[in-house]
Design a protein around this motif. Structure first.
Motif, PDB file in Angstrom:
ATOM      1  N   GLU A 295       0.834  -1.212   0.000  1.00  0.00           N
ATOM      2  CA  GLU A 295       0.000   0.000   0.000  1.00  0.00           C
ATOM      3  C   GLU A 295       0.863   1.254   0.000  1.00  0.00           C
ATOM      4  O   GLU A 295       0.559   2.226  -0.687  1.00  0.00           O
ATOM      5  N   LEU A 296       1.955   1.228   0.785  1.00  0.00           N
ATOM      6  CA  LEU A 296       2.867   2.373   0.792  1.00  0.00           C
ATOM      7  C   LEU A 296       3.506   2.539  -0.586  1.00  0.00           C
ATOM      8  O   LEU A 296       3.644   3.662  -1.078  1.00  0.00           O
ATOM      9  N   LEU A 297       3.856   1.428  -1.216  1.00  0.00           N
ATOM     10  CA  LEU A 297       4.406   1.481  -2.569  1.00  0.00           C
ATOM     11  C   LEU A 297       3.411   2.117  -3.525  1.00  0.00           C
ATOM     12  O   LEU A 297       3.758   3.005  -4.311  1.00  0.00           O
ATOM     13  N   ARG A 298       2.160   1.689  -3.487  1.00  0.00           N
ATOM     14  CA  ARG A 298       1.125   2.256  -4.363  1.00  0.00           C
ATOM     15  C   ARG A 298       0.989   3.760  -4.131  1.00  0.00           C
ATOM     16  O   ARG A 298       0.900   4.539  -5.076  1.00  0.00           O
ATOM     17  N   LYS A 299       0.992   4.166  -2.852  1.00  0.00           N
ATOM     18  CA  LYS A 299       0.815   5.579  -2.507  1.00  0.00           C
ATOM     19  C   LYS A 299       1.991   6.414  -3.023  1.00  0.00           C
ATOM     20  O   LYS A 299       1.800   7.446  -3.666  1.00  0.00           O
ATOM     21  N   LEU A 300       3.212   5.947  -2.765  1.00  0.00           N
ATOM     22  CA  LEU A 300       4.400   6.688  -3.192  1.00  0.00           C
ATOM     23  C   LEU A 300       4.504   6.729  -4.713  1.00  0.00           C
ATOM     24  O   LEU A 300       4.922   7.735  -5.293  1.00  0.00           O
TER      25      LEU A 300
ATOM     26  N   SER B  20      13.929   4.665  -7.040  1.00  0.00           N
ATOM     27  CA  SER B  20      15.020   4.779  -6.077  1.00  0.00           C
ATOM     28  C   SER B  20      14.539   5.441  -4.791  1.00  0.00           C
ATOM     29  O   SER B  20      14.901   5.013  -3.692  1.00  0.00           O
ATOM     30  N   GLN B  21      13.739   6.492  -4.918  1.00  0.00           N
ATOM     31  CA  GLN B  21      13.216   7.176  -3.740  1.00  0.00           C
ATOM     32  C   GLN B  21      12.287   6.257  -2.950  1.00  0.00           C
ATOM     33  O   GLN B  21      12.317   6.228  -1.718  1.00  0.00           O
ATOM     34  N   ILE B  22      11.469   5.492  -3.658  1.00  0.00           N
ATOM     35  CA  ILE B  22      10.554   4.565  -2.986  1.00  0.00           C
ATOM     36  C   ILE B  22      11.350   3.489  -2.258  1.00  0.00           C
ATOM     37  O   ILE B  22      11.045   3.149  -1.103  1.00  0.00           O
ATOM     38  N   ALA B  23      12.393   2.968  -2.906  1.00  0.00           N
ATOM     39  CA  ALA B  23      13.219   1.935  -2.278  1.00  0.00           C
ATOM     40  C   ALA B  23      13.870   2.472  -1.014  1.00  0.00           C
ATOM     41  O   ALA B  23      13.947   1.763   0.001  1.00  0.00           O
TER      42      ALA B  23
ATOM     43  N   VAL C 260      11.545  -2.671  -6.551  1.00  0.00           N
ATOM     44  CA  VAL C 260      10.393  -1.765  -6.627  1.00  0.00           C
ATOM     45  C   VAL C 260       9.826  -1.765  -8.043  1.00  0.00           C
ATOM     46  O   VAL C 260       8.615  -1.876  -8.244  1.00  0.00           O
ATOM     47  N   ILE C 261      10.710  -1.677  -9.039  1.00  0.00           N
ATOM     48  CA  ILE C 261      10.257  -1.668 -10.435  1.00  0.00           C
ATOM     49  C   ILE C 261       9.546  -2.983 -10.766  1.00  0.00           C
ATOM     50  O   ILE C 261       8.486  -2.983 -11.395  1.00  0.00           O
ATOM     51  N   GLY C 262      10.096  -4.099 -10.312  1.00  0.00           N
ATOM     52  CA  GLY C 262       9.466  -5.390 -10.566  1.00  0.00           C
ATOM     53  C   GLY C 262       8.092  -5.483  -9.938  1.00  0.00           C
ATOM     54  O   GLY C 262       7.138  -5.972 -10.547  1.00  0.00           O
ATOM     55  N   LYS C 263       7.957  -4.994  -8.702  1.00  0.00           N
ATOM     56  CA  LYS C 263       6.666  -5.045  -8.017  1.00  0.00           C
ATOM     57  C   LYS C 263       5.660  -4.136  -8.710  1.00  0.00           C
ATOM     58  O   LYS C 263       4.475  -4.484  -8.844  1.00  0.00           O
ATOM     59  N   VAL C 264       6.107  -2.972  -9.168  1.00  0.00           N
ATOM     60  CA  VAL C 264       5.220  -2.056  -9.893  1.00  0.00           C
ATOM     61  C   VAL C 264       4.681  -2.736 -11.146  1.00  0.00           C
ATOM     62  O   VAL C 264       3.493  -2.641 -11.456  1.00  0.00           O
ATOM     63  N   HIS C 265       5.537  -3.460 -11.853  1.00  0.00           N
ATOM     64  CA  HIS C 265       5.087  -4.153 -13.060  1.00  0.00           C
ATOM     65  C   HIS C 265       4.127  -5.288 -12.723  1.00  0.00           C
ATOM     66  O   HIS C 265       3.136  -5.498 -13.429  1.00  0.00           O
TER      67      HIS C 265
END
Length: 169
Positions: free
Chosen positions: A9-14, A22-25, A36-41
């Motif tokens: 959820e924090l990833l989705r929000k950011l 990089s900032q999200i990581a 992070v990029i893999g999870k976004v995909h």
């Protein structure tokens, strides 16, 4: 690292806020930019790299009874080419001239003794010649240096000083 529901959820929000991977990581901690990029995909989140469409100007109301005049034609901005230009050939560039690492007159190629693997000793050069899958494959077999597995010639090929490697780049 496990992707808990809170971290997702924090990833989705950011991501929605426009932060980079990089900032999200860095904010999540314990996760790499690539993770992070893999999870976004995998979550199929929308891509955010597109520019917003240009805003259209609103027309000013014309005063009644006046004739509208056309403004002077302004030059149109041409779109920049975006895409794969890596293969575009640039003929204006001059080829780089690289100096050779060693002068050619100092090179003496030894005559190989054509030794098989079983014939090698501690004092023979172990430089391979040819394809190992063929019958013609052999090793140099000349006298090797006391400090390594190769003869003088093959040692110069195998071990370049760091200063020469830097100069060739």
């Amino acid at each position: 690292m496990n992707w808990t529901d809170e971290r997702v959820e924090l990833l989705r929000k950011l991501w929605a806020e426009g932060l980079s991977a990089s900032q999200i990581a860095a904010q999540l901690g314990g996760v790499s930019r690539n993770a992070v990029i893999g999870k976004v995909h995998r979550l199929k989140l929308s891509s955010r790299g597109r520019a917003a469409p240009a805003q259209t100007r609103q027309k000013k109301p014309k005063p009644a009874g006046t004739k509208a005049q056309r403004p002077a034609a302004a030059p149109r901005a041409m779109p920049q080419t975006v895409g794969a230009t890596a293969l575009k050939v640039d003929y204006e560039a001059e080829p780089a001239v690289r100096p050779s690492a060693r002068p050619a007159e100092n090179v003496v190629v030894p005559i190989s003794r054509h030794l098989k693997l079983a014939e090698l000793t501690d004092k023979t050069c172990k430089w391979p010649n040819g394809d190992p899958l063929t019958e013609e494959f052999h090793f140099c077999g000349n006298d090797s240096l006391e400090t390594g597995p190769y003869c003088t010639y093959h040692a110069r090929l195998a071990f370049q000083p760091a200063s020469e490697r830097r100069r060739q780049r």
